[in-house]
Write a protein that holds these residues in place. Structure first.
Motif, PDB file in Angstrom:
ATOM      1  N   PRO A  89     -16.286 132.959 -17.997  1.00 42.27           N
ATOM      2  CA  PRO A  89     -17.900 132.561 -18.454  1.00 42.27           C
ATOM      3  C   PRO A  89     -18.582 131.604 -17.904  1.00 42.27           C
ATOM      4  N   ALA A  90     -19.722 131.952 -16.935  1.00 44.25           N
ATOM      5  CA  ALA A  90     -20.786 130.441 -16.293  1.00 44.25           C
ATOM      6  C   ALA A  90     -20.825 129.411 -16.970  1.00 44.25           C
ATOM      7  N   LEU A  91     -20.341 129.560 -18.566  1.00 44.80           N
ATOM      8  CA  LEU A  91     -21.060 128.638 -19.198  1.00 44.80           C
ATOM      9  C   LEU A  91     -19.786 127.649 -19.796  1.00 44.80           C
ATOM     10  N   ALA A  92     -18.843 128.096 -18.644  1.00 43.38           N
ATOM     11  CA  ALA A  92     -17.617 127.937 -19.256  1.00 43.38           C
ATOM     12  C   ALA A  92     -16.452 127.050 -18.122  1.00 43.38           C
ATOM     13  N   ARG A  93     -17.308 127.765 -16.813  1.00 45.25           N
ATOM     14  CA  ARG A  93     -17.247 127.863 -15.575  1.00 45.25           C
ATOM     15  C   ARG A  93     -17.163 126.085 -15.156  1.00 45.25           C
ATOM     16  N   TYR A  94     -18.839 125.751 -15.384  1.00 44.83           N
ATOM     17  CA  TYR A  94     -19.292 123.953 -14.743  1.00 44.83           C
ATOM     18  C   TYR A  94     -19.108 123.366 -15.496  1.00 44.83           C
ATOM     19  N   TRP A 104     -21.919 131.636 -28.732  1.00 46.63           N
ATOM     20  CA  TRP A 104     -22.490 132.409 -27.628  1.00 46.63           C
ATOM     21  C   TRP A 104     -22.901 133.676 -27.024  1.00 46.63           C
ATOM     22  N   ALA A 105     -22.791 134.028 -28.630  1.00 46.02           N
ATOM     23  CA  ALA A 105     -23.596 135.536 -28.293  1.00 46.02           C
ATOM     24  C   ALA A 105     -25.273 135.124 -27.797  1.00 46.02           C
ATOM     25  N   TRP A 106     -25.765 133.717 -28.278  1.00 47.39           N
ATOM     26  CA  TRP A 106     -27.257 132.962 -28.069  1.00 47.39           C
ATOM     27  C   TRP A 106     -27.138 132.474 -26.736  1.00 47.39           C
ATOM     28  N   ALA A 107     -26.461 131.899 -26.543  1.00 42.83           N
ATOM     29  CA  ALA A 107     -25.651 131.982 -24.737  1.00 42.83           C
ATOM     30  C   ALA A 107     -25.979 132.769 -24.494  1.00 42.83           C
ATOM     31  N   GLY A 108     -25.866 133.941 -24.563  1.00 42.89           N
ATOM     32  CA  GLY A 108     -25.127 135.233 -23.438  1.00 42.89           C
ATOM     33  C   GLY A 108     -27.072 135.538 -23.817  1.00 42.89           C
ATOM     34  N   ARG A 109     -27.923 135.715 -24.475  1.00 41.12           N
ATOM     35  CA  ARG A 109     -29.415 136.122 -24.450  1.00 41.12           C
ATOM     36  C   ARG A 109     -30.056 134.898 -23.731  1.00 41.12           C
ATOM     37  N   HIS A 110     -30.206 133.963 -24.006  1.00 42.10           N
ATOM     38  CA  HIS A 110     -30.995 133.024 -23.903  1.00 42.10           C
ATOM     39  C   HIS A 110     -31.177 131.781 -22.593  1.00 42.10           C
ATOM     40  N   LEU A 111     -29.456 132.058 -21.943  1.00 39.64           N
ATOM     41  CA  LEU A 111     -28.859 131.052 -20.808  1.00 39.64           C
ATOM     42  C   LEU A 111     -28.653 131.419 -19.486  1.00 39.64           C
ATOM     43  N   VAL A 112     -29.567 131.036 -18.390  1.00 41.80           N
ATOM     44  CA  VAL A 112     -29.192 131.731 -17.111  1.00 41.80           C
ATOM     45  C   VAL A 112     -28.864 130.212 -16.150  1.00 41.80           C
ATOM     46  N   VAL A 113     -27.655 130.848 -15.630  1.00 42.46           N
ATOM     47  CA  VAL A 113     -27.567 129.557 -14.671  1.00 42.46           C
ATOM     48  C   VAL A 113     -27.554 129.870 -13.257  1.00 42.46           C
ATOM     49  N   HIS A 114     -28.175 129.330 -12.664  1.00 40.81           N
ATOM     50  CA  HIS A 114     -28.746 129.632 -10.817  1.00 40.81           C
ATOM     51  C   HIS A 114     -27.580 129.044 -10.191  1.00 40.81           C
ATOM     52  N   ALA A 170     -25.973 129.869  -6.383  1.00 38.01           N
ATOM     53  CA  ALA A 170     -25.743 129.457  -4.996  1.00 38.01           C
ATOM     54  C   ALA A 170     -24.959 130.353  -4.149  1.00 38.01           C
ATOM     55  N   LEU A 171     -23.922 131.120  -5.418  1.00 39.06           N
ATOM     56  CA  LEU A 171     -22.825 132.260  -4.873  1.00 39.06           C
ATOM     57  C   LEU A 171     -23.852 133.156  -5.645  1.00 39.06           C
ATOM     58  N   LEU A 172     -24.098 133.526  -6.723  1.00 37.38           N
ATOM     59  CA  LEU A 172     -24.678 134.547  -7.031  1.00 37.38           C
ATOM     60  C   LEU A 172     -25.646 134.863  -7.583  1.00 37.38           C
ATOM     61  N   GLY A 173     -26.445 133.991  -7.297  1.00 37.65           N
ATOM     62  CA  GLY A 173     -28.002 133.838  -8.108  1.00 37.65           C
ATOM     63  C   GLY A 173     -28.471 134.013  -9.511  1.00 37.65           C
ATOM     64  N   LEU A 174     -29.271 134.712 -10.600  1.00 34.43           N
ATOM     65  CA  LEU A 174     -28.912 134.317 -11.595  1.00 34.43           C
ATOM     66  C   LEU A 174     -27.842 135.102 -12.482  1.00 34.43           C
ATOM     67  N   VAL A 175     -27.410 133.875 -12.762  1.00 38.21           N
ATOM     68  CA  VAL A 175     -25.666 134.929 -13.672  1.00 38.21           C
ATOM     69  C   VAL A 175     -26.035 134.374 -15.150  1.00 38.21           C
ATOM     70  N   SER A 176     -25.978 135.173 -15.971  1.00 38.13           N
ATOM     71  CA  SER A 176     -26.453 134.548 -17.559  1.00 38.13           C
ATOM     72  C   SER A 176     -24.890 133.998 -18.230  1.00 38.13           C
ATOM     73  N   ALA A 177     -25.420 133.279 -18.634  1.00 36.39           N
ATOM     74  CA  ALA A 177     -23.890 132.046 -19.622  1.00 36.39           C
ATOM     75  C   ALA A 177     -22.488 132.985 -19.420  1.00 36.39           C
ATOM     76  N   THR A 178     -23.123 134.307 -20.637  1.00 34.29           N
ATOM     77  CA  THR A 178     -21.282 134.541 -20.239  1.00 34.29           C
ATOM     78  C   THR A 178     -21.230 135.226 -19.521  1.00 34.29           C
ATOM     79  N   ASP A 179     -21.913 135.937 -18.027  1.00 38.40           N
ATOM     80  CA  ASP A 179     -21.146 136.957 -17.111  1.00 38.40           C
ATOM     81  C   ASP A 179     -20.129 135.881 -16.659  1.00 38.40           C
TER      82      ASP A 179
END
Length: 255
Positions: A79-84, A102-112, A114-123
């Motif tokens: 998950p993006a939030l765990a990767r960085y 995690w459920a809240w993060a998936g609904r409300h947190l997005v990481v930008h 450079a490789l994939l553009g906008l991704v959800s915290a759970t992507d």
């Protein structure tokens, strides 16, 4: 409400699977063409180590980052939030998040990214090396992402709270009438000065507090009211369209 985070140069290794990122599973599916384009151009660049080091603006000691990029087609994902990792993401403590967090993060947190553009915290995303100012063959990343990311953000129904660095804002700005840019300031002596040193940490602690409380927020006034109840200082910024986060109010960990 959507909180838009910058990525980090540093990333955790490993993850699950061995088939690379699943573009069909990512949030913001309208960015697929740009994602395929950037992945393809990075794959070409990664075949030349010296050119990769120059394009990524890193030295020979970080050659392993080029190896990461070369392995992207079969890289494991997290998950993006765990990767960085790093100053912003460490206070979030993603490895210890509960199911509800995690459920809240998936609904409300997005990481930008450079490789994939906008991704959800759970992507689910791989480890990679690419920054907003990296130089891929062909078009610049700004030219690749700017219009598409701005359009994706314009289609978001929620208010966007932009925690990105200005470099990533250059890869796609949020709609002015539906967003606020969060700038970290110092207020120790009553003055307000923009900060660099505690900028990322203050943002990370704010995200951690949001995950602790998981508030229901629809407007900027809702956010300010929630923050005030937490002792976190949010106030109108010095520029139109900005909100100031007073660093001293969050540098002592909250929650």
């Amino acid at each position: 409400m959507l909180f838009l985070l910058p990525p980090s140069e540093t990333k955790v290794d490993g993850g699950s699977g061995a088939s690379g990122v699943d573009l069909d599973a990512l949030a913001f599916p309208s960015l697929r063409a740009q994602r395929e384009d950037v992945l393809s151009r990075l794959a070409v660049l990664s075949q030349d180590v010296e050119a990769s080091l120059a394009a990524l603006k890193i030295g020979p000691r970080l050659r392993s980052e080029v190896d990461r990029n070369r392995a992207l087609p079969t890289a494991p994902v997290l998950p993006a939030l765990a990767r960085y990792t790093g100053v912003l993401f460490d206070p979030v403590r993603a490895s210890g998040l509960s199911v509800d967090e995690w459920a809240w993060a998936g609904r409300h947190l997005v990481v930008h990214s450079a490789l994939l553009g906008l991704v959800s915290a759970t992507d689910l995303v791989p480890a990679y090396r690419l920054s907003h100012d990296s130089r891929l063959p062909g078009a610049s990343l700004k030219a690749t992402w700017r219009a598409a990311v701005s359009q994706s953000l314009a289609e978001v129904d929620d208010v966007v709270v932009d925690l990105r660095s200005e470099g990533y804002v250059g890869l796609g700005a949020a709609q002015a009438d539906r967003s606020t840019y969060l700038r970290v300031v110092s207020g120790a002596d009553g003055a307000r000065r923009a900060l660099n040193h505690f900028n990322k940490k203050s943002k990370g602690l704010l995200v951690r507090a949001l995950l602790d409380d998981r508030p229901s927020l629809e407007t900027l006034d809702d956010l300010v009211e929630w923050a005030g109840g937490r002792g976190i200082g949010l106030e109108p910024g010095a520029r139109a369209g900005e909100t100031a986060l007073v660093s001293e109010s969050v540098l002592t960990p909250v929650g």
